[in-house]
Design a protein around this motif. Structure first.
Motif, short mmCIF file in Angstrom:
data_model
loop_
_atom_site.label_atom_id
_atom_site.label_comp_id
_atom_site.label_asym_id
_atom_site.label_seq_id
_atom_site.Cartn_x
_atom_site.Cartn_y
_atom_site.Cartn_z
N MET A 1 0.83 -1.31 -0.05
CA MET A 1 -0.17 0.03 0.06
C MET A 1 0.88 1.10 0.02
N PHE A 2 0.50 2.28 -0.70
CA PHE A 2 1.08 3.67 -0.88
C PHE A 2 0.33 4.66 -0.52
N ILE A 3 0.69 5.52 0.38
CA ILE A 3 -0.15 6.69 0.87
C ILE A 3 0.43 8.02 0.09
N GLU A 4 -0.29 8.55 -0.67
CA GLU A 4 0.19 9.82 -1.40
C GLU A 4 0.08 11.01 -0.27
N THR A 5 0.63 12.17 -0.25
CA THR A 5 0.48 13.24 0.46
C THR A 5 0.31 14.56 -0.55
N GLU A 6 -0.37 15.48 -0.19
CA GLU A 6 -0.82 16.63 -0.92
C GLU A 6 -0.51 17.89 0.09
N THR A 7 0.03 18.93 -0.19
CA THR A 7 -0.10 20.01 0.60
C THR A 7 -1.38 20.71 0.32
N LEU A 17 -3.67 10.61 1.10
CA LEU A 17 -4.61 10.04 0.31
C LEU A 17 -4.28 8.44 0.21
N PRO A 18 -5.03 7.54 0.86
CA PRO A 18 -4.62 6.24 1.06
C PRO A 18 -5.04 5.20 -0.05
N GLY A 19 -5.41 5.88 -1.26
CA GLY A 19 -5.77 5.11 -2.54
C GLY A 19 -7.28 4.29 -2.32
N ARG A 20 -8.03 4.81 -1.26
CA ARG A 20 -9.30 3.68 -1.09
C ARG A 20 -10.21 4.74 -0.24
#
Length: 192
Positions: A1-7, A17-20
């Motif tokens: 699992m990959f968690i994206e981040t955004e400012t 953003l956990p993608g789910r």
């Protein structure tokens, strides 16, 4: 699992953003460790000691760092907690004593809207739902209708938008202009 981040526009808040799906319906904001007791995930984030706010959206979690806390040190800790939560498929909310999950907060607070304004309020709510909330969610927050009285629309900013330096500009120049354009009965927008 990959968690994206955004400012986000709020420098104290990052959007993860956990993608789910996080919340199937609605949103939920936690502004204190006491509020966070309803959610094991929110509680774990507050337990870091450097978190002052957690917000669950449909497909994201916004986390607000305490004043003076730098994200380079906090971000890996938050990602670790989020990974543990989602990989283990833990529930988002605790079960109450009767086995029912603690529900999200109500999105509408009754400020005593006048039933004579029902058509105007329906227009305002529709614009907020279709035009404003999606844009605000992109920034890691939410905006909630709180009431309409004598031409004034009362809205509550949540998540990354709560306490954001640009939130008053968003309310006054963005949302107020939009509502005034489509609903002539609106004279002003205020934070509730």
């Amino acid at each position: 699992m990959f968690i994206e981040t955004e400012t986000t526009p709020n420098p104290a808040t990052l959007k993860f953003l956990p993608g789910r799906e996080v919340m199937a319906d609605g949103t939920r904001e936690f502004t204190s460790p006491e509020d966070a007791a309803a959610s094991p995930l929110a509680e774990a984030l507050f337990d870091l000691g450097d978190v002052t706010g957690v917000f669950f959206g449909h497909g994201f979690i916004s986390v607000t760092a305490a004043p003076g806390v730098e994200w380079p040190g906090l971000k890996p800790q938050v990602v670790s907690i989020l990974l543990d939560h989602f990989v283990s498929e833990a529930p988002l909310f605790r079960q109450s004593g009767n086995g029912i999950a603690v529900p999200p907060e109500s999105e509408d607070a009754d400020l005593g809207d006048d039933p004579a304004d029902a058509d105007i309020i329906a227009q305002i709510k529709d614009l907020i739902e279709t035009r404003v909330r999606p844009a605000v969610a992109n920034d890691g927050g939410d905006i909630v209708y709180r009431g309409f009285r004598e031409g004034v629309v009362y809205l509550s900013m949540q998540g990354a938008c709560s306490g954001c330096p640009s939130s008053s500009a968003t309310l006054k120049h963005g949302i107020e202009s939009l509502l005034k354009h489509y609903v002539p009965e609106v004279s002003e927008v205020r934070a509730a």
